[in-house]
Design a protein around this motif. Structure first.
Motif, PDB file in Angstrom:
ATOM      1  N   GLY A  75     -90.375 -49.636  30.294  1.00 40.28           N
ATOM      2  CA  GLY A  75     -90.810 -50.135  31.590  1.00 40.28           C
ATOM      3  C   GLY A  75     -91.425 -51.507  31.479  1.00 40.28           C
ATOM      4  O   GLY A  75     -91.653 -52.032  30.388  1.00 40.28           O
ATOM      5  N   GLY A  76     -91.704 -52.101  32.644  1.00 38.45           N
ATOM      6  CA  GLY A  76     -92.309 -53.435  32.692  1.00 38.45           C
ATOM      7  C   GLY A  76     -91.851 -54.182  33.921  1.00 38.45           C
ATOM      8  O   GLY A  76     -91.413 -53.583  34.909  1.00 38.45           O
ATOM      9  N   ASP A  77     -91.928 -55.497  33.872  1.00 38.19           N
ATOM     10  CA  ASP A  77     -91.457 -56.322  34.978  1.00 38.19           C
ATOM     11  C   ASP A  77     -89.967 -56.107  35.173  1.00 38.19           C
ATOM     12  O   ASP A  77     -89.207 -56.021  34.207  1.00 38.19           O
ATOM     13  CB  ASP A  77     -91.721 -57.803  34.705  1.00 38.19           C
ATOM     14  N   ILE A  78     -89.525 -56.069  36.426  1.00 40.67           N
ATOM     15  CA  ILE A  78     -88.127 -55.762  36.723  1.00 40.67           C
ATOM     16  C   ILE A  78     -87.181 -56.793  36.113  1.00 40.67           C
ATOM     17  O   ILE A  78     -86.089 -56.449  35.676  1.00 40.67           O
ATOM     18  CB  ILE A  78     -87.897 -55.668  38.249  1.00 40.67           C
ATOM     19  N   ASP A  79     -87.602 -58.060  36.016  1.00 38.79           N
ATOM     20  CA  ASP A  79     -86.708 -59.078  35.461  1.00 38.79           C
ATOM     21  C   ASP A  79     -86.585 -58.957  33.941  1.00 38.79           C
ATOM     22  O   ASP A  79     -85.648 -59.505  33.348  1.00 38.79           O
ATOM     23  CB  ASP A  79     -87.193 -60.485  35.833  1.00 38.79           C
ATOM     24  N   LYS A  80     -87.529 -58.237  33.294  1.00 38.67           N
ATOM     25  CA  LYS A  80     -87.470 -58.063  31.843  1.00 38.67           C
ATOM     26  C   LYS A  80     -86.892 -56.706  31.448  1.00 38.67           C
ATOM     27  O   LYS A  80     -86.463 -56.519  30.306  1.00 38.67           O
ATOM     28  CB  LYS A  80     -88.871 -58.217  31.233  1.00 38.67           C
ATOM     29  N   LEU A  81     -86.872 -55.768  32.364  1.00 43.40           N
ATOM     30  CA  LEU A  81     -86.373 -54.432  32.062  1.00 43.40           C
ATOM     31  C   LEU A  81     -84.900 -54.498  31.657  1.00 43.40           C
ATOM     32  O   LEU A  81     -84.084 -55.118  32.322  1.00 43.40           O
ATOM     33  CB  LEU A  81     -86.530 -53.525  33.281  1.00 43.40           C
ATOM     34  N   GLY A  82     -84.571 -53.835  30.535  1.00 40.37           N
ATOM     35  CA  GLY A  82     -83.187 -53.796  30.091  1.00 40.37           C
ATOM     36  C   GLY A  82     -82.781 -54.955  29.215  1.00 40.37           C
ATOM     37  O   GLY A  82     -81.621 -55.047  28.801  1.00 40.37           O
ATOM     38  N   ARG A  83     -83.697 -55.853  28.900  1.00 44.44           N
ATOM     39  CA  ARG A  83     -83.379 -56.943  27.965  1.00 44.44           C
ATOM     40  C   ARG A  83     -83.789 -56.509  26.554  1.00 44.44           C
ATOM     41  O   ARG A  83     -84.752 -55.773  26.386  1.00 44.44           O
ATOM     42  CB  ARG A  83     -84.080 -58.232  28.369  1.00 44.44           C
ATOM     43  N   GLY A  84     -83.068 -56.991  25.551  1.00 45.16           N
ATOM     44  CA  GLY A  84     -83.287 -56.476  24.207  1.00 45.16           C
ATOM     45  C   GLY A  84     -83.677 -57.522  23.186  1.00 45.16           C
ATOM     46  O   GLY A  84     -83.531 -58.725  23.398  1.00 45.16           O
ATOM     47  N   ALA A  85     -84.193 -57.032  22.063  1.00 43.41           N
ATOM     48  CA  ALA A  85     -84.527 -57.866  20.911  1.00 43.41           C
ATOM     49  C   ALA A  85     -84.053 -57.122  19.660  1.00 43.41           C
ATOM     50  O   ALA A  85     -84.248 -55.907  19.530  1.00 43.41           O
ATOM     51  CB  ALA A  85     -86.025 -58.122  20.840  1.00 43.41           C
ATOM     52  N   ILE A  86     -83.448 -57.838  18.736  1.00 44.84           N
ATOM     53  CA  ILE A  86     -82.889 -57.210  17.538  1.00 44.84           C
ATOM     54  C   ILE A  86     -83.968 -57.072  16.461  1.00 44.84           C
ATOM     55  O   ILE A  86     -84.724 -58.014  16.187  1.00 44.84           O
ATOM     56  CB  ILE A  86     -81.708 -58.033  16.993  1.00 44.84           C
ATOM     57  N   TRP A  87     -84.000 -55.882  15.849  1.00 47.30           N
ATOM     58  CA  TRP A  87     -84.902 -55.635  14.725  1.00 47.30           C
ATOM     59  C   TRP A  87     -84.193 -56.014  13.437  1.00 47.30           C
ATOM     60  O   TRP A  87     -83.117 -55.494  13.116  1.00 47.30           O
ATOM     61  CB  TRP A  87     -85.308 -54.158  14.691  1.00 47.30           C
ATOM     62  N   HIS A  88     -84.788 -56.939  12.692  1.00 46.11           N
ATOM     63  CA  HIS A  88     -84.169 -57.424  11.456  1.00 46.11           C
ATOM     64  C   HIS A  88     -84.827 -56.842  10.211  1.00 46.11           C
ATOM     65  O   HIS A  88     -84.632 -57.361   9.105  1.00 46.11           O
ATOM     66  CB  HIS A  88     -84.244 -58.950  11.409  1.00 46.11           C
ATOM     67  N   GLY A  89     -85.615 -55.800  10.368  1.00 46.69           N
ATOM     68  CA  GLY A  89     -86.246 -55.167   9.221  1.00 46.69           C
ATOM     69  C   GLY A  89     -87.397 -55.961   8.647  1.00 46.69           C
ATOM     70  O   GLY A  89     -87.654 -55.922   7.441  1.00 46.69           O
ATOM     71  N   GLU A  90     -88.112 -56.691   9.521  1.00 43.97           N
ATOM     72  CA  GLU A  90     -89.201 -57.550   9.054  1.00 43.97           C
ATOM     73  C   GLU A  90     -90.313 -56.769   8.353  1.00 43.97           C
ATOM     74  O   GLU A  90     -90.980 -57.300   7.463  1.00 43.97           O
ATOM     75  CB  GLU A  90     -89.803 -58.331  10.232  1.00 43.97           C
ATOM     76  N   ILE A  91     -90.519 -55.533   8.772  1.00 43.12           N
ATOM     77  CA  ILE A  91     -91.547 -54.680   8.160  1.00 43.12           C
ATOM     78  C   ILE A  91     -90.874 -53.400   7.680  1.00 43.12           C
ATOM     79  O   ILE A  91     -90.152 -52.745   8.439  1.00 43.12           O
ATOM     80  CB  ILE A  91     -92.665 -54.340   9.162  1.00 43.12           C
ATOM     81  N   ALA A  92     -91.110 -53.032   6.453  1.00 45.94           N
ATOM     82  CA  ALA A  92     -90.476 -51.836   5.894  1.00 45.94           C
ATOM     83  C   ALA A  92     -91.051 -50.573   6.529  1.00 45.94           C
ATOM     84  O   ALA A  92     -92.239 -50.483   6.810  1.00 45.94           O
ATOM     85  CB  ALA A  92     -90.679 -51.803   4.379  1.00 45.94           C
TER      86      ALA A  92
END
Length: 405
Positions: A75-92
């Motif tokens: 959930g969150g602001d409607i304009d941000k809902l459904g947008r993604g960010a890729i996890w690159h394994g920065e933290i094990a």
């Protein structure tokens, strides 16, 4: 899209829900880093602050992130809902909480393509239509996310689309960043010029003397340093934000930046307002108004000016209250202001005629700067529209990225 298979996300990826937090956990269990909603931003993962929880190893396995997962918030602001960010394994061995989805693409879907697809018109419209909305917020769920329509081209076409968009959007993003820095620079220059005029006046050749305040330094010899209590009346409003009216006739100044409306008024005249606490506005939000208005019970109202121009006082208070009054106090924080501090706040006061000339000059400079900032913001808006159009055209097959490359 040519050679694309229309399907739903659940046939291309696994949607993994996160761990539900429950207290501090058993101290004898292993400790795991986990991502919260605050860590998942549009297009990137913010690792400034990563919290930990305690959970059994077999239970943690169900919520562990893998490289290439696309993180999305519930959930969150409607304009941000459904947008993604890729996890690159920065933290094990990082986990994710239940308000963050981890979408794990299968062999037919690239994470990078999915992120661009989520920025396209099909996904944006889908989340707008299916989201559960409350005031200023929206939410989705695993079932709805899994049924997101996706036009999935062959994997090689996805790679070409991603490569094309990476190059094109990087150029646009760089341009936007440069324009945003220009806005910051314009604001800094305006603030610097305002501080200089409010402490030196418009004539740099006049004799100066020490103001008596190390924080203020020198001021023109003809100016006086006067505590605020001798220049105006300091009071507070008496209304609560819950009594605001959308169609109210009068402006209603509350503890935040937004100006609400009220059906009635408590003040009539020239005034300067600043919140006494709350909503991050303390020492940062200031208003000038002349006429009938309403004010929140925790908003300070400065009225009945004598020996000082009201708008000059507005410029001076908004420029120096935070760096001078708050910096010089050991008991007042950015979360609260007390009337004795405001009453003792020192103001460098020129003769009235000079005050009016300074106000006219500052109004003109502010107008010029605001016009420039508006033009730059419009440029940024057009650049963002161009970025969105490129993504739309690429992911929906409206352009052949092989020819455009």
């Amino acid at each position: 899209m040519t050679n694309s298979l229309w399907t739903t996300l659940k046939h291309l990826a696994v949607v993994q829900t996160g761990v539900t937090l429950s207290g501090e956990g058993d101290p004898s269990l292993p400790e795991w880093p986990y991502l919260r909603v605050a860590n998942v931003q549009v297009g990137f993962v913010d690792l400034t602050e990563v919290k930990t929880l305690r959970l059994a190893e077999d239970a943690a396995a169900s919520f562990t992130l893998k490289r290439g997962d696309v993180l999305m918030t519930e959930g969150g602001d409607i304009d941000k809902l459904g947008r993604g960010a890729i996890w690159h394994g920065e933290i094990a061995n990082a986990l994710h909480q239940n308000h963050v989805f981890a979408v794990r693409p299968g062999a037919r879907l690239l994470p990078e393509f999915l992120v661009y697809w989520l920025d396209g018109p099909v996904a944006r419209n889908y989340f707008r239509l299916t989201a559960k909305k409350t005031t200023n917020l929206a939410a989705t769920n695993k079932w709805t996310l899994g049924n997101l329509p996706v036009a999935c081209p062959p994997i090689e076409d996805q790679r070409r689309i991603v490569a094309y968009l990476d190059q094109q959007t990087a150029e646009i993003d760089t341009l936007i960043e440069e324009q945003q820095r220009l806005i910051d620079l314009l604001r800094e220059r305006r603030e610097s010029a305002t501080r200089s005029v409010l402490l030196r006046g418009l004539d740099s050749g006049v004799p100066v003397r020490h103001s008596g305040s190390d924080l203020l330094g020198q001021i023109p010899s003809a100016w006086r340093l006067v505590p605020t209590r001798y220049l105006c009346t300091i009071t507070t409003g008496g209304e609560d934000s819950g009594n605001a009216s959308i169609d109210g006739k009068y402006p209603f100044y509350v503890r935040g930046r937004e100006i609400l409306r009220s059906d009635d008024y408590a003040f009539d005249g020239e005034a300067v307002m600043t919140p006494g606490d709350g909503q991050g506005g303390t020492g940062k939000v200031f208003h000038y108004f002349s006429g009938k208005f309403q004010a929140h019970q925790r908003v300070y109202v400065f009225t009945d000016f004598h020996g000082i121009d009201g708008r000059y006082f507005y410029y001076y208070l908004s420029t120096f209250l935070q760096p001078i009054a708050l910096a010089g106090s050991n008991t007042v924080t950015m979360e609260s202001l007390r009337r004795p501090l405001l009453a003792a706040f020192p103001v460098a006061v020129p003769p009235l005629e000079e005050q009016r000339k300074i106000v006219k000059y500052l109004d003109q400079q502010a107008s010029k700067t605001d016009t420039l900032i508006t033009e730059v913001r419009r440029f940024i808006e057009l650049a963002r529209e161009r970025r969105a159009a490129l993504i739309t055209a690429a992911v929906t097959g409206q352009i052949d990225v092989r020819e455009a490359a």
